[in-house]
Each structure stands twice: as structure tokens, then as C-alpha cells.
Design a protein around this motif. Structure first.
Motif, PDB file in Angstrom:
ATOM      1  N   SER A 163       0.827  -1.204   0.000  1.00  0.00           N
ATOM      2  CA  SER A 163       0.000   0.000   0.000  1.00  0.00           C
ATOM      3  C   SER A 163       0.863   1.256   0.000  1.00  0.00           C
ATOM      4  O   SER A 163       0.601   2.207  -0.742  1.00  0.00           O
ATOM      5  CB  SER A 163      -0.919  -0.024   1.222  1.00  0.00           C
ATOM      6  OG  SER A 163      -1.707   1.149   1.280  1.00  0.00           O
ATOM      7  N   ALA A 164       1.906   1.259   0.838  1.00  0.00           N
ATOM      8  CA  ALA A 164       2.790   2.424   0.905  1.00  0.00           C
ATOM      9  C   ALA A 164       3.518   2.651  -0.409  1.00  0.00           C
ATOM     10  O   ALA A 164       3.707   3.795  -0.834  1.00  0.00           O
ATOM     11  CB  ALA A 164       3.789   2.249   2.043  1.00  0.00           C
ATOM     12  N   ALA A 165       3.938   1.565  -1.050  1.00  0.00           N
ATOM     13  CA  ALA A 165       4.637   1.714  -2.326  1.00  0.00           C
ATOM     14  C   ALA A 165       3.733   2.359  -3.376  1.00  0.00           C
ATOM     15  O   ALA A 165       4.163   3.249  -4.127  1.00  0.00           O
ATOM     16  CB  ALA A 165       5.131   0.358  -2.812  1.00  0.00           C
ATOM     17  N   HIS A 174      10.949   5.625  -2.426  1.00  0.00           N
ATOM     18  CA  HIS A 174      11.074   4.221  -2.835  1.00  0.00           C
ATOM     19  C   HIS A 174      10.753   3.329  -1.639  1.00  0.00           C
ATOM     20  O   HIS A 174      11.467   3.348  -0.631  1.00  0.00           O
ATOM     21  CB  HIS A 174      12.492   3.958  -3.335  1.00  0.00           C
ATOM     22  CG  HIS A 174      12.652   2.632  -3.991  1.00  0.00           C
ATOM     23  ND1 HIS A 174      13.850   2.237  -4.556  1.00  0.00           N
ATOM     24  CD2 HIS A 174      11.790   1.597  -4.195  1.00  0.00           C
ATOM     25  CE1 HIS A 174      13.709   1.025  -5.070  1.00  0.00           C
ATOM     26  NE2 HIS A 174      12.461   0.620  -4.848  1.00  0.00           N
ATOM     27  N   VAL A 175       9.678   2.557  -1.739  1.00  0.00           N
ATOM     28  CA  VAL A 175       9.287   1.616  -0.700  1.00  0.00           C
ATOM     29  C   VAL A 175       9.538   0.207  -1.211  1.00  0.00           C
ATOM     30  O   VAL A 175       9.092  -0.150  -2.308  1.00  0.00           O
ATOM     31  CB  VAL A 175       7.801   1.770  -0.321  1.00  0.00           C
ATOM     32  CG1 VAL A 175       7.411   0.757   0.752  1.00  0.00           C
ATOM     33  CG2 VAL A 175       7.514   3.194   0.148  1.00  0.00           C
ATOM     34  N   ALA A 176      10.249  -0.606  -0.434  1.00  0.00           N
ATOM     35  CA  ALA A 176      10.559  -1.969  -0.871  1.00  0.00           C
ATOM     36  C   ALA A 176      10.442  -2.947   0.292  1.00  0.00           C
ATOM     37  O   ALA A 176      10.878  -2.656   1.410  1.00  0.00           O
ATOM     38  CB  ALA A 176      11.965  -2.040  -1.472  1.00  0.00           C
ATOM     39  N   HIS A 177       9.853  -4.085   0.011  1.00  0.00           N
ATOM     40  CA  HIS A 177       9.654  -5.164   0.986  1.00  0.00           C
ATOM     41  C   HIS A 177      10.511  -6.346   0.565  1.00  0.00           C
ATOM     42  O   HIS A 177      10.559  -6.705  -0.615  1.00  0.00           O
ATOM     43  CB  HIS A 177       8.174  -5.554   1.004  1.00  0.00           C
ATOM     44  CG  HIS A 177       7.842  -6.709   1.894  1.00  0.00           C
ATOM     45  ND1 HIS A 177       7.575  -7.967   1.394  1.00  0.00           N
ATOM     46  CD2 HIS A 177       7.732  -6.801   3.236  1.00  0.00           C
ATOM     47  CE1 HIS A 177       7.296  -8.776   2.399  1.00  0.00           C
ATOM     48  NE2 HIS A 177       7.393  -8.102   3.527  1.00  0.00           N
ATOM     49  N   ALA A 219      12.720   1.913 -12.914  1.00  0.00           N
ATOM     50  CA  ALA A 219      12.634   0.458 -12.731  1.00  0.00           C
ATOM     51  C   ALA A 219      12.802   0.109 -11.242  1.00  0.00           C
ATOM     52  O   ALA A 219      13.687  -0.642 -10.862  1.00  0.00           O
ATOM     53  CB  ALA A 219      13.697  -0.247 -13.578  1.00  0.00           C
ATOM     54  N   TRP A 220      11.926   0.671 -10.400  1.00  0.00           N
ATOM     55  CA  TRP A 220      11.961   0.394  -8.975  1.00  0.00           C
ATOM     56  C   TRP A 220      11.292  -0.941  -8.657  1.00  0.00           C
ATOM     57  O   TRP A 220      10.230  -1.258  -9.219  1.00  0.00           O
ATOM     58  CB  TRP A 220      11.225   1.488  -8.208  1.00  0.00           C
ATOM     59  CG  TRP A 220      12.068   2.665  -7.833  1.00  0.00           C
ATOM     60  CD1 TRP A 220      13.402   2.821  -8.027  1.00  0.00           C
ATOM     61  CD2 TRP A 220      11.609   3.864  -7.194  1.00  0.00           C
ATOM     62  NE1 TRP A 220      13.820   4.037  -7.547  1.00  0.00           N
ATOM     63  CE2 TRP A 220      12.739   4.701  -7.029  1.00  0.00           C
ATOM     64  CE3 TRP A 220      10.375   4.307  -6.751  1.00  0.00           C
ATOM     65  CZ2 TRP A 220      12.661   5.964  -6.437  1.00  0.00           C
ATOM     66  CZ3 TRP A 220      10.286   5.565  -6.154  1.00  0.00           C
ATOM     67  CH2 TRP A 220      11.423   6.380  -6.002  1.00  0.00           C
ATOM     68  N   SER A 221      11.868  -1.687  -7.750  1.00  0.00           N
ATOM     69  CA  SER A 221      11.225  -2.883  -7.201  1.00  0.00           C
ATOM     70  C   SER A 221      10.433  -2.480  -5.962  1.00  0.00           C
ATOM     71  O   SER A 221      10.905  -1.685  -5.149  1.00  0.00           O
ATOM     72  CB  SER A 221      12.268  -3.927  -6.777  1.00  0.00           C
ATOM     73  OG  SER A 221      13.024  -4.366  -7.870  1.00  0.00           O
ATOM     74  N   TRP A 222       9.242  -3.047  -5.787  1.00  0.00           N
ATOM     75  CA  TRP A 222       8.546  -2.854  -4.517  1.00  0.00           C
ATOM     76  C   TRP A 222       8.730  -4.081  -3.629  1.00  0.00           C
ATOM     77  O   TRP A 222       8.584  -3.986  -2.417  1.00  0.00           O
ATOM     78  CB  TRP A 222       7.054  -2.556  -4.709  1.00  0.00           C
ATOM     79  CG  TRP A 222       6.176  -3.779  -4.801  1.00  0.00           C
ATOM     80  CD1 TRP A 222       5.775  -4.419  -5.948  1.00  0.00           C
ATOM     81  CD2 TRP A 222       5.598  -4.519  -3.711  1.00  0.00           C
ATOM     82  NE1 TRP A 222       4.991  -5.512  -5.625  1.00  0.00           N
ATOM     83  CE2 TRP A 222       4.865  -5.596  -4.273  1.00  0.00           C
ATOM     84  CE3 TRP A 222       5.626  -4.381  -2.326  1.00  0.00           C
ATOM     85  CZ2 TRP A 222       4.177  -6.521  -3.484  1.00  0.00           C
ATOM     86  CZ3 TRP A 222       4.944  -5.310  -1.547  1.00  0.00           C
ATOM     87  CH2 TRP A 222       4.221  -6.364  -2.123  1.00  0.00           C
ATOM     88  N   GLU A 223       9.089  -5.220  -4.240  1.00  0.00           N
ATOM     89  CA  GLU A 223       9.311  -6.430  -3.451  1.00  0.00           C
ATOM     90  C   GLU A 223      10.414  -7.270  -4.084  1.00  0.00           C
ATOM     91  O   GLU A 223      10.478  -7.418  -5.306  1.00  0.00           O
ATOM     92  CB  GLU A 223       8.034  -7.254  -3.350  1.00  0.00           C
ATOM     93  CG  GLU A 223       8.170  -8.494  -2.465  1.00  0.00           C
ATOM     94  CD  GLU A 223       6.821  -9.121  -2.154  1.00  0.00           C
ATOM     95  OE1 GLU A 223       6.329  -8.895  -1.024  1.00  0.00           O
ATOM     96  OE2 GLU A 223       6.259  -9.813  -3.021  1.00  0.00           O
ATOM     97  N   VAL A 224      11.264  -7.818  -3.216  1.00  0.00           N
ATOM     98  CA  VAL A 224      12.349  -8.692  -3.646  1.00  0.00           C
ATOM     99  C   VAL A 224      12.322  -9.943  -2.772  1.00  0.00           C
ATOM    100  O   VAL A 224      12.244  -9.838  -1.548  1.00  0.00           O
ATOM    101  CB  VAL A 224      13.720  -8.001  -3.512  1.00  0.00           C
ATOM    102  CG1 VAL A 224      14.851  -8.960  -3.871  1.00  0.00           C
ATOM    103  CG2 VAL A 224      13.775  -6.751  -4.386  1.00  0.00           C
TER     104      VAL A 224
END
Length: 233
Positions: A163-165, A174-177, A219-224
Motif C-alpha cells: 500500500s505504501a509503495a 522508494h518503498v521496498a519489501h 525500474a523500482w522494485s517494490w518487493e524482492v
């Protein structure tokens, strides 16, 4: 890996393992680091080693989290990188779990994540830049038997991150989990001699966190997801 576009960082839920490796990697790049945990005494030697500030916090207490961010600002400036690494665990059969223990675990894993993200957003939105990272686990996407409280908390933290991303990324934050899908190596939990690299090296996890921080915004990741090469999908 490119240079970090940030100069200050706050790690909430600091201790040995992932957070220590990440803090050390940030300090090596010249980032000013603040470490926060309920038991601040355990951070003293490590904080001195890397030149970090160590501060106490109960991550599930709104007033304590607000006070933490204010203190961090006065000591090192607005934290441009914020990592939420705290979590609560209580194991047991559903029919036998203590509801108050479960409440506490969920407050630390999920509600604490909300509080930290909220305080970080208040400071980063006016700047239109910054990074908020959240440490998840296998339990973020798969609930195991005897581990319902941990799954509830980690599922909640993952939802908070997604949600934050969606809300903050278009505003420059940049928000990433990170789904840590496997056991993390430590002095008390080394790899078996017959199975090298069968656990996640916290230094390697830290490098993955750093690499996300250098991603171009196109090209941001929100989850890795990170898992050892032997981990089953």
C-alpha cells in the motif's frame, strides 16, 4: 552497484544479523546511521564500532516512535533511508495460544511497521525523495502451522509495504519489501559442513538491500524475494 543517493539512515529493530550487516554496509559508504531497539544496551559496542547512534524504542508505541524520529533528526538529520526490521514471534497451537501474547507479536510486526512508515513518510514527502525498506519472511506469503501469530504480523507488514509503495512511490519515495525466504546464517546457526550456502548470509542480504537503493526510478522494485540456491519454491 551505483553510489547511494542518501546520506542518513535509521534502522528500527536493530540487532545481530541482517540489520547489523546492513548498518555496517551503510557506514562503509559514509552514511550516518542511527540504530533503534527495545534493548539499546545490546547495541552499544556495535554502534561504537561503526560510529552509529544507538537509541531505545518500543516500535509498537506511537509516542515512542514519534520521539525516536525527533531524536534521530536532532542527532544525524532526517533519516533518508528507513529500515523496519522488527518482528514479534510466538509459537503454538491455535487453540492454546495466549491472546495477549499474540496481540503483542502482531503489534510489533505489523502495527510497529505502520508507525515507522508513517513517521518516515511525514519527513520524506516534503523532500520528494527517500527510501523505506521493510524486512519480511517466508511467513509474509505462506503461513505455517504453529506460527499463526507470526504469519498475521508478516502478512500485515507486507500489505503495509504494498500500500505504501503504491501511495508514496509516485511522490519520489522508494518503498521496498524483502521476503527473506529461508534461514539466516549466524554464529549460532552456521551452514552444515555438508551443505554450504544452504542458509542466507546476512552480508549478502545487505548487499541486496543496497542494490535496491541504487535502482533508477524508471525500474523500482517494490518487493524482492531472497532465498538460498537450495531452497525449494
Amino acid at each position: 552497484m551505483g553510489s547511494l543517493p542518501y546520506g542518513t539512515a535509521l534502522i528500527v529493530g536493530a540487532g545481530a544479523g541482517i540489520s547489523a550487516s546492513f548498518a555496517r554496509a551503510l557506514a562503509a559508504k559514509g552514511v550516518k546511521v542511527a540504530l533503534a531497539a527495545r534493548d539499546v544496551a545490546k547495541l552499544a559496542l556495535f554502534a561504537e564500532e561503526i560510529g552509529a547512534v544507538a537509541l531505545p524504542v518500543d516500535a509498537s508505541d506511537p509516542a515512542a516512535v514519534r520521539a525516536l524520529f525527533s531524536e534521530v533528526e536532532s542527532r544525524i538529520g532526517v533519516p533518508e533511508i528507513v529500515l523496519y526490521n522488527a518482528s514479534g514471534r510466538v509459537r503454538g497451537a491455535i487453540a492454546e495460544l495466549d491472546p495477549e501474547a499474540v496481540r503483542r507479536a502482531i503489534e510489533v510486526s505489523a502495527f510497529g511497521g505502520f508507525l515507522v512508515v508513517q513517521e518516515a513518510a511525514k519527513r520524506l514527502l516534503p523532500r520528494g525523495a527517500g527510501a523505506i525498506l521493510l524486512t519480511g519472511a517466508t511467513a509474509s506469503v505462506k503461513g505455517f502451522a504453529q506460527s499463526s501469530a507470526f504469519a498475521i504480523g508478516k502478512f500485515g507488514l507486507r500489505g503495509r509495504a504494498q500500500s505504501a509503495a503504491r501511495e508514496l512511490s509516485p511522490q519520489g519515495i522508494h518503498v521496498a519489501h524483502f521476503v527473506i525466504d529461508g534461514a539466516v546464517r549466524s554464529a549460532t546457526r552456521p551452514d552444515p559442513a555438508e551443505a554450504p550456502d544452504s542458509t542466507l548470509d546476512p552480508d549478502d542480504i545487505a548487499q541486496a538491500y543496497l542494490s535496491v537503493l541504487t535502482q533508477p526510478r524508471s525500474a523500482w522494485s517494490w518487493e524482492v524475494e531472497l532465498r538460498p540456491w537450495v531452497e525449494r519454491f
